[in-house]
Design a protein around this motif. Structure first.
Motif, PDB file in Angstrom:
ATOM      1  N   GLU A 148      46.780  36.361  54.973  1.00 57.41           N
ATOM      2  CA  GLU A 148      46.697  34.959  55.405  1.00 57.41           C
ATOM      3  C   GLU A 148      46.133  34.075  54.298  1.00 57.41           C
ATOM      4  O   GLU A 148      46.444  32.897  54.222  1.00 57.41           O
ATOM      5  CB  GLU A 148      45.794  34.845  56.649  1.00 57.41           C
ATOM      6  CG  GLU A 148      46.366  35.453  57.920  1.00 57.41           C
ATOM      7  CD  GLU A 148      46.393  36.991  57.912  1.00 57.41           C
ATOM      8  OE1 GLU A 148      45.640  37.603  57.128  1.00 57.41           O
ATOM      9  OE2 GLU A 148      47.192  37.565  58.680  1.00 57.41           O
ATOM     10  N   ARG A 149      45.267  34.638  53.438  1.00 50.22           N
ATOM     11  CA  ARG A 149      44.609  33.820  52.415  1.00 50.22           C
ATOM     12  C   ARG A 149      45.221  33.950  51.039  1.00 50.22           C
ATOM     13  O   ARG A 149      44.968  33.095  50.177  1.00 50.22           O
ATOM     14  CB  ARG A 149      43.120  34.172  52.359  1.00 50.22           C
ATOM     15  CG  ARG A 149      42.390  33.619  53.566  1.00 50.22           C
ATOM     16  CD  ARG A 149      41.192  34.456  53.936  1.00 50.22           C
ATOM     17  NE  ARG A 149      40.656  33.961  55.208  1.00 50.22           N
ATOM     18  CZ  ARG A 149      40.964  34.499  56.386  1.00 50.22           C
ATOM     19  NH1 ARG A 149      41.783  35.532  56.466  1.00 50.22           N
ATOM     20  NH2 ARG A 149      40.470  33.998  57.499  1.00 50.22           N
ATOM     21  N   SER A 150      45.979  35.029  50.787  1.00 52.27           N
ATOM     22  CA  SER A 150      46.501  35.219  49.422  1.00 52.27           C
ATOM     23  C   SER A 150      48.000  35.520  49.432  1.00 52.27           C
ATOM     24  O   SER A 150      48.485  36.245  48.570  1.00 52.27           O
ATOM     25  CB  SER A 150      45.724  36.338  48.714  1.00 52.27           C
ATOM     26  OG  SER A 150      45.848  37.560  49.415  1.00 52.27           O
ATOM     27  N   ARG A 151      48.741  34.931  50.369  1.00 54.43           N
ATOM     28  CA  ARG A 151      50.158  35.299  50.507  1.00 54.43           C
ATOM     29  C   ARG A 151      51.009  34.845  49.330  1.00 54.43           C
ATOM     30  O   ARG A 151      52.120  35.327  49.155  1.00 54.43           O
ATOM     31  CB  ARG A 151      50.731  34.800  51.842  1.00 54.43           C
ATOM     32  CG  ARG A 151      50.956  33.310  51.930  1.00 54.43           C
ATOM     33  CD  ARG A 151      51.401  32.893  53.330  1.00 54.43           C
ATOM     34  NE  ARG A 151      51.690  31.459  53.350  1.00 54.43           N
ATOM     35  CZ  ARG A 151      52.916  30.960  53.213  1.00 54.43           C
ATOM     36  NH1 ARG A 151      53.948  31.739  53.096  1.00 54.43           N
ATOM     37  NH2 ARG A 151      53.083  29.652  53.207  1.00 54.43           N
ATOM     38  N   THR A 152      50.485  33.903  48.504  1.00 57.00           N
ATOM     39  CA  THR A 152      51.259  33.480  47.333  1.00 57.00           C
ATOM     40  C   THR A 152      50.841  34.223  46.058  1.00 57.00           C
ATOM     41  O   THR A 152      51.317  33.898  44.965  1.00 57.00           O
ATOM     42  CB  THR A 152      51.079  31.967  47.084  1.00 57.00           C
ATOM     43  OG1 THR A 152      49.687  31.723  46.841  1.00 57.00           O
ATOM     44  CG2 THR A 152      51.558  31.130  48.250  1.00 57.00           C
ATOM     45  N   VAL A 153      49.954  35.203  46.194  1.00 57.47           N
ATOM     46  CA  VAL A 153      49.350  35.819  45.006  1.00 57.47           C
ATOM     47  C   VAL A 153      49.891  37.231  44.801  1.00 57.47           C
ATOM     48  O   VAL A 153      49.689  38.116  45.641  1.00 57.47           O
ATOM     49  CB  VAL A 153      47.814  35.869  45.168  1.00 57.47           C
ATOM     50  CG1 VAL A 153      47.163  36.510  43.950  1.00 57.47           C
ATOM     51  CG2 VAL A 153      47.247  34.462  45.393  1.00 57.47           C
ATOM     52  N   THR A 154      50.580  37.466  43.671  1.00 61.29           N
ATOM     53  CA  THR A 154      50.946  38.831  43.292  1.00 61.29           C
ATOM     54  C   THR A 154      50.968  38.950  41.772  1.00 61.29           C
ATOM     55  O   THR A 154      51.154  37.952  41.065  1.00 61.29           O
ATOM     56  CB  THR A 154      52.289  39.270  43.924  1.00 61.29           C
ATOM     57  OG1 THR A 154      52.374  40.704  43.854  1.00 61.29           O
ATOM     58  CG2 THR A 154      53.497  38.652  43.236  1.00 61.29           C
ATOM     59  N   GLY A 155      50.734  40.163  41.276  1.00 59.43           N
ATOM     60  CA  GLY A 155      50.709  40.391  39.823  1.00 59.43           C
ATOM     61  C   GLY A 155      49.471  39.821  39.147  1.00 59.43           C
ATOM     62  O   GLY A 155      49.426  39.666  37.931  1.00 59.43           O
ATOM     63  N   THR A 156      48.431  39.543  39.944  1.00 54.60           N
ATOM     64  CA  THR A 156      47.216  38.889  39.434  1.00 54.60           C
ATOM     65  C   THR A 156      46.054  39.882  39.384  1.00 54.60           C
ATOM     66  O   THR A 156      46.011  40.818  40.168  1.00 54.60           O
ATOM     67  CB  THR A 156      46.850  37.723  40.392  1.00 54.60           C
ATOM     68  OG1 THR A 156      47.801  36.696  40.215  1.00 54.60           O
ATOM     69  CG2 THR A 156      45.476  37.158  40.125  1.00 54.60           C
ATOM     70  N   ILE A 157      45.126  39.631  38.458  1.00 55.95           N
ATOM     71  CA  ILE A 157      43.905  40.447  38.402  1.00 55.95           C
ATOM     72  C   ILE A 157      42.701  39.517  38.449  1.00 55.95           C
ATOM     73  O   ILE A 157      42.595  38.588  37.633  1.00 55.95           O
ATOM     74  CB  ILE A 157      43.885  41.292  37.112  1.00 55.95           C
ATOM     75  CG1 ILE A 157      45.085  42.259  37.104  1.00 55.95           C
ATOM     76  CG2 ILE A 157      42.561  42.068  36.999  1.00 55.95           C
ATOM     77  CD1 ILE A 157      45.321  42.970  35.804  1.00 55.95           C
ATOM     78  N   ILE A 158      41.814  39.743  39.424  1.00 59.27           N
ATOM     79  CA  ILE A 158      40.587  38.937  39.520  1.00 59.27           C
ATOM     80  C   ILE A 158      39.507  39.595  38.665  1.00 59.27           C
ATOM     81  O   ILE A 158      39.209  40.786  38.815  1.00 59.27           O
ATOM     82  CB  ILE A 158      40.107  38.837  40.978  1.00 59.27           C
ATOM     83  CG1 ILE A 158      41.138  38.060  41.812  1.00 59.27           C
ATOM     84  CG2 ILE A 158      38.738  38.144  41.047  1.00 59.27           C
ATOM     85  CD1 ILE A 158      40.752  37.893  43.275  1.00 59.27           C
ATOM     86  N   HIS A 159      38.918  38.814  37.764  1.00 55.87           N
ATOM     87  CA  HIS A 159      37.827  39.308  36.917  1.00 55.87           C
ATOM     88  C   HIS A 159      36.506  39.111  37.650  1.00 55.87           C
ATOM     89  O   HIS A 159      36.134  37.983  37.947  1.00 55.87           O
ATOM     90  CB  HIS A 159      37.777  38.516  35.603  1.00 55.87           C
ATOM     91  CG  HIS A 159      38.995  38.679  34.760  1.00 55.87           C
ATOM     92  ND1 HIS A 159      39.012  39.440  33.616  1.00 55.87           N
ATOM     93  CD2 HIS A 159      40.255  38.199  34.905  1.00 55.87           C
ATOM     94  CE1 HIS A 159      40.219  39.412  33.080  1.00 55.87           C
ATOM     95  NE2 HIS A 159      40.994  38.665  33.843  1.00 55.87           N
ATOM     96  N   SER A 160      35.828  40.220  37.934  1.00 56.01           N
ATOM     97  CA  SER A 160      34.515  40.153  38.595  1.00 56.01           C
ATOM     98  C   SER A 160      33.506  40.746  37.615  1.00 56.01           C
ATOM     99  O   SER A 160      32.922  41.805  37.840  1.00 56.01           O
ATOM    100  CB  SER A 160      34.576  40.956  39.904  1.00 56.01           C
ATOM    101  OG  SER A 160      33.349  40.939  40.571  1.00 56.01           O
ATOM    102  N   ASP A 161      33.323  40.042  36.473  1.00 56.20           N
ATOM    103  CA  ASP A 161      32.622  40.672  35.335  1.00 56.20           C
ATOM    104  C   ASP A 161      31.579  39.770  34.685  1.00 56.20           C
ATOM    105  O   ASP A 161      31.170  40.026  33.543  1.00 56.20           O
ATOM    106  CB  ASP A 161      33.642  41.131  34.287  1.00 56.20           C
ATOM    107  CG  ASP A 161      34.408  39.965  33.655  1.00 56.20           C
ATOM    108  OD1 ASP A 161      34.116  38.790  33.992  1.00 56.20           O
ATOM    109  OD2 ASP A 161      35.287  40.220  32.821  1.00 56.20           O
ATOM    110  N   GLY A 162      31.152  38.718  35.375  1.00 56.00           N
ATOM    111  CA  GLY A 162      30.131  37.850  34.794  1.00 56.00           C
ATOM    112  C   GLY A 162      30.651  36.948  33.682  1.00 56.00           C
ATOM    113  O   GLY A 162      29.849  36.337  32.965  1.00 56.00           O
ATOM    114  N   GLY A 163      31.976  36.869  33.527  1.00 58.30           N
ATOM    115  CA  GLY A 163      32.538  35.906  32.565  1.00 58.30           C
ATOM    116  C   GLY A 163      32.761  36.454  31.168  1.00 58.30           C
ATOM    117  O   GLY A 163      32.668  35.690  30.186  1.00 58.30           O
ATOM    118  N   MET A 164      33.088  37.750  31.051  1.00 55.13           N
ATOM    119  CA  MET A 164      33.242  38.332  29.704  1.00 55.13           C
ATOM    120  C   MET A 164      34.299  37.621  28.864  1.00 55.13           C
ATOM    121  O   MET A 164      34.197  37.563  27.637  1.00 55.13           O
ATOM    122  CB  MET A 164      33.552  39.821  29.797  1.00 55.13           C
ATOM    123  CG  MET A 164      32.362  40.593  30.323  1.00 55.13           C
ATOM    124  SD  MET A 164      32.636  42.347  30.371  1.00 55.13           S
ATOM    125  CE  MET A 164      32.240  42.770  28.697  1.00 55.13           C
ATOM    126  N   GLY A 165      35.302  37.056  29.520  1.00 57.94           N
ATOM    127  CA  GLY A 165      36.382  36.379  28.783  1.00 57.94           C
ATOM    128  C   GLY A 165      35.983  35.028  28.221  1.00 57.94           C
ATOM    129  O   GLY A 165      36.732  34.443  27.433  1.00 57.94           O
TER     130      GLY A 165
END
Ligand SMILES: NC(=O)c1ccc[n+]([C@@H]2O[C@H](COP(=O)([O-])OP(=O)(O)OC[C@H]3O[C@@H](n4cnc5c(N)ncnc54)[C@H](O)[C@@H]3O)[C@@H](O)[C@H]2O)c1
Length: 270
Positions: A240-257
Motif C-alpha cells: 500500500e505504501r511502496s507500490r511504485t517502488v522496485t529495483g531500489t535500495i534504501i541506505h540505512s547507514d548513517g549517510g556514508m554516501g
C-alpha cells in the motif's frame, strides 16, 4: 492498524541480528512470519514467539530447504506475500594480500554460497507463491555493496552481486512482483566469519573499537541497530505504501554516501 496487517512473510536467516529485527517488527506491524534459519538454538528461541511465527530449521544454500520453508509457510499461514533474505557471512576484512593462496578458492565458494546463491534459491522457491499474491522481495545489501573497505574483496564483491540480483529480478518479475533491497551500515550482530579462513570463532563484538569507528565515520554519527534497519524492510514490504517502488535500495547507514573529505559531517566542530 499495522502496516503489514494480514500479510504473510518468509524471512531467510531471521534467527538473529538484522533478520530477527525484521521478524519482530513485521509481527508488531501485523504480519505472520515464517523463518528459515540454520542454527538450531536460534530456531528454538523463535519457537517461543507464539502463533504468528513459524520457524523452519534448514540451510538457505540448499534449494530443497528453501522449497520446504515455502511449503511450511503455506501450511501454517495459507499464502506468501513477502520474501526477505537476511542470511550472510562476513570475511572480517580479509584482504587480497593476506588471504592464503591455498584457501582463496574455498573462501570464495563459502562466502558466495551464503551471501549470493541463497538469495537466488530463496527467490526461485518463493516465486510461484509470490506470483499468486503479486507480492514482493526484499534482499539485504550493505554499505559494502557501494563502497570499499567494509570487508575484503570477497564480501564487497558478494554485496555488489546482490545489487545485481535486485536489478535483474526487479526487471524480470515486473509488473507482478517488486524487488528491492536494504543496505544497512555497520551493526553489531552475530555475523559469522568464514570457516574456510578459520574465522568461525570471531565475533564482531570483539573487534576493538568497532562501534567508535562506525560512529565516527558516518555523517549522522550513529551505529544502527537491527530495529533501526527493520523499518526500511517494513516500508518496502508494504504494498500500500511502496507500490511504485522496485529495483531500489534504501541506505540505512548513517549517510556514508554523503561523507565529507575534510571533515565527516558539515556541522561537526573542526
Ligand atoms: N552486521 C553488519 O554490520 C551488517 C552490515 C551490512 C549488512 N549486513 C548484512 O545483513 C545480513 C544479516 O547479517 P547480521 O549482521 O544480522 O548477522 P547474523 O549472523 O546475526 O544474521 C544472519 C542469520 O542468518 C543465519 N544463517 C547464516 N547462514 C545461513 C544459512 N546458510 N541458512 C539459513 N540461515 C543462515 C544465521 O544463523 C543468522 O541467524 C547479512 O546479509 C549481512 O551481510 C550486516
Amino acid at each position: 492498524m499495522g502496516w503489514l496487517d494480514g500479510k504473510v512473510a518468509l524471512v531467510i536467516g531471521g534467527g538473529s541480528g538484522i533478520g530477527r529485527g525484521v521478524v519482530d517488527t513485521f509481527v508488531q506491524e501485523g504480519a505472520s512470519v515464517a523463518v528459515l534459519e540454520i542454527n538450531p538454538q536460534k530456531v528454538s528461541s523463535l519457537q517461543g514467539l507464539g502463533a504468528s511465527v513459524k520457524p523452519v530449521q534448514g540451510d538457505a544454500t540448499v534449494y530443497e530447504d528453501n522449497e520446504r520453508a515455502v511449503g511450511q509457510t503455506i501450511d501454517a499461514f495459507g499464502r506468501l506475500d513477502i520474501l526477505v533474505v537476511c542470511v550472510g557471512v562476513w570475511d572480517y576484512f580479509a584482504d587480497l594480500p593476506n588471504i592464503p593462496a591455498g584457501k582463496i578458492s574455498s573462501a570464495f565458494d563459502e562466502l558466495f554460497a551464503v551471501n549470493v546463491k541463497s538469495n537466488l534459491l530463496s527467490a526461485k522457491a518463493a516465486l510461484p507463491e509470490l506470483l499468486k499474491t503479486e507480492g514482493s522481495i526484499v534482499l539485504t545489501v550493505s554499505n559494502s555493496g557501494f563502497y570499499p573497505a567494509g570487508g575484503g574483496p570477497l564480501y564487497v564483491a558478494s554485496k555488489f552481486a546482490v545489487r545485481g540480483l535486485i536489478t535483474e529480478l526487479a526487471y524480470e518479475l515486473a509488473p507482478k512482483i517488486r524487488v528491492n533491497g536494504v543496505a544497512p551500515g555497520g551493526t553489531i550482530t552475530d555475523l559469522a566469519g568464514l570457516k574456510s579462513l578459520e574465522q568461525h570463532h570471531m565475533s564482531m563484538a570483539a573487534v576493538p573499537n568497532l562501534p567508535d569507528i562506525m560512529r565516527s565515520t558516518t555523517p549522522l554519527q550513529v551505529v544502527g541497530t537491527p530495529e533501526d534497519h527493520a523499518w526500511a524492510y517494513v516500508y518496502l514490504a508494504s504494498k500500500e505504501r511502496s507500490r511504485t517502488v522496485t529495483g531500489t535500495i534504501i541506505h540505512s547507514d548513517g549517510g556514508m554516501g554523503v561523507r565529507g573529505v575534510g571533515k565527516v559531517a558539515g556541522l561537526l566542530q573542526d
